[in-house]
Scaffold this active site. Structure first.
Site, short mmCIF file in Angstrom:
data_model
loop_
_atom_site.label_atom_id
_atom_site.label_comp_id
_atom_site.label_asym_id
_atom_site.label_seq_id
_atom_site.Cartn_x
_atom_site.Cartn_y
_atom_site.Cartn_z
N HIS A 1 0.85 -1.19 0.00
CA HIS A 1 0.00 0.00 0.00
C HIS A 1 0.89 1.24 0.00
CE1 HIS A 1 0.35 1.29 4.30
NE2 HIS A 1 0.53 0.01 4.54
N ASP B 1 -0.41 4.43 0.44
CA ASP B 1 -0.93 5.53 1.24
C ASP B 1 -0.25 5.56 2.60
OD1 ASP B 1 -2.33 3.09 1.93
OD2 ASP B 1 -3.72 4.31 3.11
N GLU C 1 -5.06 1.60 2.78
CA GLU C 1 -4.87 0.70 3.92
C GLU C 1 -4.97 1.44 5.24
OE1 GLU C 1 -2.62 -1.67 6.96
OE2 GLU C 1 -2.25 0.37 6.22
N GLU C 2 -4.49 2.68 5.26
CA GLU C 2 -4.47 3.43 6.50
C GLU C 2 -5.86 3.90 6.94
OE1 GLU C 2 -2.07 3.27 8.25
OE2 GLU C 2 -0.20 3.20 7.09
#
Length: 462
Positions: free
Chosen positions: A92, A94, A160-161
């Site tokens: 990911h 982000d 994802e965050e």
């Protein structure tokens, strides 16, 4: 050419500065998924990643997120021969808030800064540096052997965050396209910086708020003290029933039954102290469990934030509202659907019907775990042992949470994670950093693993 040549080629990419320059370019993209204004940078990151993957012979396809308003995802594949084993990997791009202005020595979170063996910058540890290591190791193997000897598929997300919205549905819609023999990726920390770690699952995570909302506005504590119920007191008393004074969970349904003798044996003797991190409180958590068992084999309840009134400027008034942001990290053996109903029954039985449970993002990830004796796990352990000269630390699951269930359950794949960070890396906080020496070592570890998969994959890998 040999395995040793591939490891040397991977290390050369670090020693020449090529890896650090590539990481600096990725860190410079402020891909904060938690900020609505970050959307163009999420797109820019996928574009930068696409260029790197195409240079490695991948065919890339950016696809819209099935959840309206959520960031797009990237699917990529490098197929050498359909008859060869196939690895699915993930990353990911982000990051969490940069928190500019709070970094030591005025550092810019989106400028890679090397100081005393540390590479500072948002995403260096989570997750830009980690997936860049894996791709750079693939590059090294290709440079030495001219081919991988296996096929690779990649799914890449930019959310994802914020809980990976749309990831599970994307995998469901593209199940055939993502078919593989094993899932291998990198996130999270090593148990110790100087020794590789391998884990095969993750704890689940459920976020929720506990709220006491009694009235509009606050009222003078002199005129109304002793006459109006205090929501902060009610909430504090309710919270105190969930655990005892040392944090031991009191809700029976929150106490897992999956800490078997086999899991305890796997966790025995694992070092968990980290000299560069905070000291472990030995008298906190389950009294009859070791620190490793508490972190990797048990559930943990946390109060992430607590508020009532105006904490930054307290007033002589009784607040009308109080809120606690809470989280339960849970292992396999805990039914996610039963967590909040059990909490509701518990609060009601203790006389706290006025405490409301609000969904605060809900179930982030489900708990997963793969037997360390599974063929792909044994294969990865053997490969890491050959490269490092000693066995890696092997965890049944990560203490943190990852979208591993999407691949383990959604695709039915054996899942192997090889983390390239360490626990004191300050991820999600100011001063996030990667250790230069760890990155260099991780390049060797992954080059060896990729080489071994192409050289002698596990029996019946298909």
């Amino acid at each position: 050419m040999s395995r040793s040549d591939a490891l040397t080629a991977a290390v050369a990419r670090f020693d020449s500065g090529a890896f650090t320059r590539a990481l600096a370019a990725l860190v410079a993209i402020p891909s904060e998924s938690q900020r609505p204004e970050g959307a163009p940078f999420l797109q820019a990151y996928l574009a930068a990643l696409t260029l790197r993957l195409q240079a490695l012979g991948f065919v890339c396809d950016e696809i819209a997120n099935p959840l309206p308003g959520a960031p797009p995802l990237l699917l990529a594949e490098r197929i050498e021969d359909p008859a060869l084993p196939c690895v699915l990997t993930y990353g990911h791009g982000d990051v969490t808030h940069g928190q500019a202005g709070h970094w030591a020595e005025g550092r810019d979170p989106f400028t890679l800064t090397a100081v005393d063996g540390r590479l500072y910058g948002r995403g260096t540890a989570d997750n830009k540096g980690q997936h860049l290591i894996n791709l750079t190791a693939i590059e090294a193997v290709l440079a030495v052997r001219g081919r991988l000897g296996f096929n690779v598929k990649l799914i890449f997300e930019m959310a994802e965050e914020i809980g990976s919205p749309g990831l599970a549905e994307t995998v469901r819609r593209h199940r055939d396209r993502l078919a593989a023999d094993v899932f291998i990726a990198s996130d999270g920390p090593r148990l110790q910086p100087d020794r590789p770690t391998l884990f095969m699952g993750a704890r689940g995570a459920l976020n929720f708020d506990l709220v006491v909302d009694l009235r509009d506005g606050a009222h003078h504590s002199g005129n109304w003290g002793g006459l109006l119920a205090d929501p902060a007191m009610i909430l504090a008393q309710a919270l105190s029933t969930i655990t005892d004074a040392r944090g031991q969970i009191r809700i029976p349904e929150w106490r897992p039954d999956s800490l078997t003798p086999a899991i305890r044996a796997a966790l025995r003797d694992l070092p968990i102290d980290e000299a560069r991190g905070p000291a472990i409180d030995r008298d906190w958590g389950e009294a009859d469990l070791t620190p490793a068992e508490r972190a990797y084999g048990w559930n943990s309840f946390a109060i992430l934030a607590l508020s009532a009134g105006q904490p930054e400027a307290p007033q002589n008034a009784i607040a009308g509202h109080a809120r606690a942001a809470c989280q339960l990290r849970f292992v396999v053996g805990t039914d996610p659907a039963a967590i909040l109903p059990a909490l509701r029954r518990h609060l009601d039985s203790h006389g706290f019907a006025r405490v409301r449970i609000d969904d605060a993002g809900g179930l982030g990830f489900r708990a997963t775990r793969l037997d360390p004796g599974a063929p792909w796990a044994r294969f990865a352990i053997a490969s890491l042992t050959e490269t490092a000269g000693a066995p890696p630390h092997v965890l049944p699951n990560l203490a943190g949470s990852l979208p591993n269930d999407v691949f383990a359950e959604g695709l039915g794949l054996p899942t192997v994670w090889v983390p390239h960070s360490y626990r004191a890396c300050s991820q999600h906080a100011p001063n996030e950093h990667a250790l230069a020496a760890l990155c260099r070592d991780a390049l060797r570890v992954m080059a060896g693993l990729w080489w071994d998969i192409g050289d002698h994959p596990p029996d019946k890998a298909r």
